[in-house]
Design a protein around this motif. Structure first.
Motif, mmCIF file in Angstrom:
data_model
loop_
_atom_site.group_PDB
_atom_site.id
_atom_site.type_symbol
_atom_site.label_atom_id
_atom_site.label_comp_id
_atom_site.label_asym_id
_atom_site.label_seq_id
_atom_site.Cartn_x
_atom_site.Cartn_y
_atom_site.Cartn_z
ATOM 1 N N ASP A 93 18.741 -22.474 -46.903
ATOM 2 C CA ASP A 93 19.622 -21.721 -46.540
ATOM 3 C C ASP A 93 21.055 -21.897 -46.249
ATOM 4 N N ARG A 97 24.318 -20.100 -47.937
ATOM 5 C CA ARG A 97 25.378 -19.684 -47.109
ATOM 6 C C ARG A 97 26.470 -20.287 -47.514
ATOM 7 N N SER A 101 29.738 -18.286 -49.324
ATOM 8 C CA SER A 101 30.723 -18.167 -48.449
ATOM 9 C C SER A 101 32.018 -17.419 -49.096
ATOM 10 N N ARG A 187 27.030 -10.494 -48.459
ATOM 11 C CA ARG A 187 26.324 -10.386 -47.339
ATOM 12 C C ARG A 187 24.661 -9.682 -47.949
ATOM 13 N N LEU A 190 22.955 -12.663 -49.680
ATOM 14 C CA LEU A 190 22.321 -13.498 -48.460
ATOM 15 C C LEU A 190 21.198 -13.024 -47.744
#
Length: 197
Positions: A93, A97, A101, A187, A190
């Motif tokens: 995770d 991220r 980013s 997003r 993710l």
């Protein structure tokens, strides 16, 4: 440590110069692509003369192979560092991220070499492709080791899909000129790769 041992560990002037060229070229190819990063420009950016290039490399392809290896190693080291700093069972995770980013999207020059150069790779010399492939395999293996089912059937395939999805999302997020779309791509990837239970 003796003075002789200390001297052996310190890089020679030639080694330090070689390192400076490789670091400069690794940034330059991510910024401008393989064709956009000429030897003369790289040497000038490194603060050296064009003529000194052949004291360090046998050819442009030789330099590009070393640079592809270095740029790929930088990506793997970055992700491994993120995984090492993450709490247990949250390594993947944290890696995803960091990889997806906004900062990484905006860091083409120092970010993932595969995202910056992948589309150019089929047109590179075999030794350049070999160096990049080696680092891509390392990246996939690093992701695979973070999966809860690592070592079981299907885990390697999940790692391949995870890397391909994250990489594709990073490329798309960098490609578009619409910041809202760029953020939406990040997003969405993710949310797909790190679902919340």
């Amino acid at each position: 440590m003796s003075a002789a041992t200390s001297r052996q560990l310190a890089p020679s002037r030639k080694e330090a110069t070689h390192e400076r060229i490789v670091e400069t070229a690794a940034r330059a190819i991510r910024r401008s692509g393989y064709r956009g990063a000429g030897v003369a420009d790289i040497m000038k950016e490194a603060g050296l003369t064009h003529g000194g290039f052949y004291a360090h490399f046998d050819s442009r392809e030789g330099m590009l192979a070393e640079v592809a290896d270095r740029a790929g190693a930088d990506t793997v080291a970055f992700l491994a560092g993120v995984a090492a700093a993450a709490p247990p069972k949250q390594e993947l995770d944290a890696m995803l991220r960091a990889y997806l980013s906004k900062e990484h999207v905006e860091s083409v020059e120092t970010g993932c070499a595969v995202a910056a150069l992948g589309s150019e790779m089929p047109r590179q010399a075999p030794k350049v492709r070999r160096a990049a492939t080696h680092r891509i395999k390392e990246m996939i293996d690093l992701v695979a080791r973070q999966l809860p089912d690592w070592g079981r059937p299907g885990a390697h395939e999940r790692a391949l899909v995870t890397v391909a999805t994250a990489l594709g999302a990073l490329i798309l997020a960098r490609a578009v000129d619409d910041p809202k779309l760029s953020d939406a791509v990040r997003r969405a990837a993710l949310n797909h790769l790190t679902p919340r239970d």
